[in-house]
Design a protein around this motif. Sequence first.
Motif, short mmCIF file in Angstrom:
data_model
loop_
_atom_site.label_atom_id
_atom_site.label_comp_id
_atom_site.label_asym_id
_atom_site.label_seq_id
_atom_site.Cartn_x
_atom_site.Cartn_y
_atom_site.Cartn_z
N ARG A 16 -50.19 -56.36 -8.12
CA ARG A 16 -50.33 -57.18 -7.18
C ARG A 16 -51.95 -56.09 -7.47
NH1 ARG A 16 -45.44 -56.90 -7.03
NH2 ARG A 16 -44.73 -56.98 -4.31
N SER A 17 -52.81 -56.57 -8.52
CA SER A 17 -54.07 -56.57 -9.31
C SER A 17 -54.12 -54.46 -8.60
CB SER A 17 -54.85 -57.89 -8.38
OG SER A 17 -53.94 -58.54 -9.24
N LEU A 18 -53.39 -54.17 -8.71
CA LEU A 18 -54.13 -52.63 -8.38
C LEU A 18 -54.63 -51.96 -9.41
CD1 LEU A 18 -51.94 -51.99 -5.17
CD2 LEU A 18 -54.32 -51.95 -5.06
N THR A 19 -55.13 -50.92 -9.54
CA THR A 19 -55.99 -49.57 -10.69
C THR A 19 -54.86 -48.89 -9.99
OG1 THR A 19 -57.66 -48.72 -8.54
CG2 THR A 19 -58.25 -51.24 -10.96
N GLN A 20 -54.77 -47.80 -11.09
CA GLN A 20 -54.48 -46.11 -10.85
C GLN A 20 -54.73 -45.53 -9.73
OE1 GLN A 20 -53.93 -44.57 -14.35
NE2 GLN A 20 -51.83 -45.29 -15.15
N GLU A 21 -55.82 -46.04 -9.86
CA GLU A 21 -57.15 -45.01 -8.42
C GLU A 21 -57.09 -46.10 -7.13
OE1 GLU A 21 -59.94 -45.83 -11.05
OE2 GLU A 21 -60.41 -44.32 -12.34
N GLY A 22 -57.07 -47.56 -7.20
CA GLY A 22 -56.22 -47.88 -5.92
C GLY A 22 -55.29 -47.56 -5.19
N LEU A 23 -54.12 -47.66 -6.03
CA LEU A 23 -52.59 -47.03 -5.83
C LEU A 23 -53.09 -45.06 -5.04
CD1 LEU A 23 -49.83 -47.68 -5.39
CD2 LEU A 23 -49.09 -47.57 -8.05
N ALA A 24 -53.56 -45.36 -6.32
CA ALA A 24 -53.15 -42.78 -5.39
C ALA A 24 -54.06 -43.24 -4.47
CB ALA A 24 -54.48 -42.56 -6.97
N ALA A 25 -55.24 -43.66 -4.34
CA ALA A 25 -56.03 -44.01 -2.75
C ALA A 25 -54.48 -43.78 -2.06
CB ALA A 25 -56.83 -44.55 -2.99
N ALA A 26 -54.38 -45.65 -1.96
CA ALA A 26 -53.06 -45.62 -1.37
C ALA A 26 -52.01 -44.92 -0.47
CB ALA A 26 -52.68 -46.86 -1.49
N LEU A 27 -51.10 -44.13 -1.55
CA LEU A 27 -50.76 -43.20 -1.13
C LEU A 27 -50.90 -42.13 -1.09
CD1 LEU A 27 -48.08 -44.18 -4.39
CD2 LEU A 27 -48.12 -45.22 -2.43
N GLY A 28 -52.02 -41.51 -0.60
CA GLY A 28 -52.45 -40.11 -0.87
C GLY A 28 -52.52 -39.32 -2.43
N VAL A 29 -51.82 -39.57 -2.49
CA VAL A 29 -51.73 -38.66 -4.41
C VAL A 29 -53.20 -39.21 -5.39
CG1 VAL A 29 -49.64 -39.39 -4.38
CG2 VAL A 29 -50.24 -40.30 -5.22
N SER A 30 -53.18 -38.39 -6.43
CA SER A 30 -54.08 -38.07 -7.55
C SER A 30 -53.80 -39.29 -8.39
CB SER A 30 -54.12 -36.78 -8.12
OG SER A 30 -52.89 -36.71 -9.25
N ARG A 31 -54.38 -39.80 -9.21
CA ARG A 31 -54.84 -41.07 -9.77
C ARG A 31 -53.99 -40.19 -11.65
NH1 ARG A 31 -55.75 -41.42 -14.99
NH2 ARG A 31 -56.88 -40.25 -15.00
N GLN A 32 -54.05 -39.25 -11.50
CA GLN A 32 -53.01 -38.48 -12.82
C GLN A 32 -51.87 -38.46 -11.95
OE1 GLN A 32 -56.11 -37.04 -11.70
NE2 GLN A 32 -57.86 -37.09 -13.32
#
Length: 148
Positions: A16-32
């Motif tokens: 889906r060409s997402l970064t970990q930060e982008g996925l975290a933002a979409a889910l409302g969780v941290s990148r860690q």
Amino acid sequence: MNLAIANRLVALRRERSLTQEGLAAALGVSRQAVSKWERAEASPDTDNLLALSQLYGISLDELLSPEGGTPESRERESVLAAAEAWERAEATQSRSRREQWKRRLRAFPYAACLPFFYLVLGFAFHLWHPGWMIFLTVPIYYALVEIL
């Protein structure tokens, strides 16, 4: 969480060409947290699993199956892939038929046939004066061939 599922999460995110930060933002969780899921150090909770399946547009079975889904979903994917291949083949075949007709129409000696038609119009119907207008159709013919 096992490593196969963690690898599946990484693969889905990259598809889906997402970064970990982008996925975290979409889910409302941290990148860690996303990083821990992808390294199989932690498992996402139920709410995050549901959010991931909705975000990726797949079922929970497909999300959590290390092979990439249930046998039914894999079969559905193979049928869809075969249908897409069939459509591409049809489009290619249709394009080749169009190109074939274009070559035939370009090769047709349209301009060489016009004097014959002019003479027929003149002798048979006494249309010498307006008959010359058929020669104006030469550029129209070749423009239509290019459009088709």
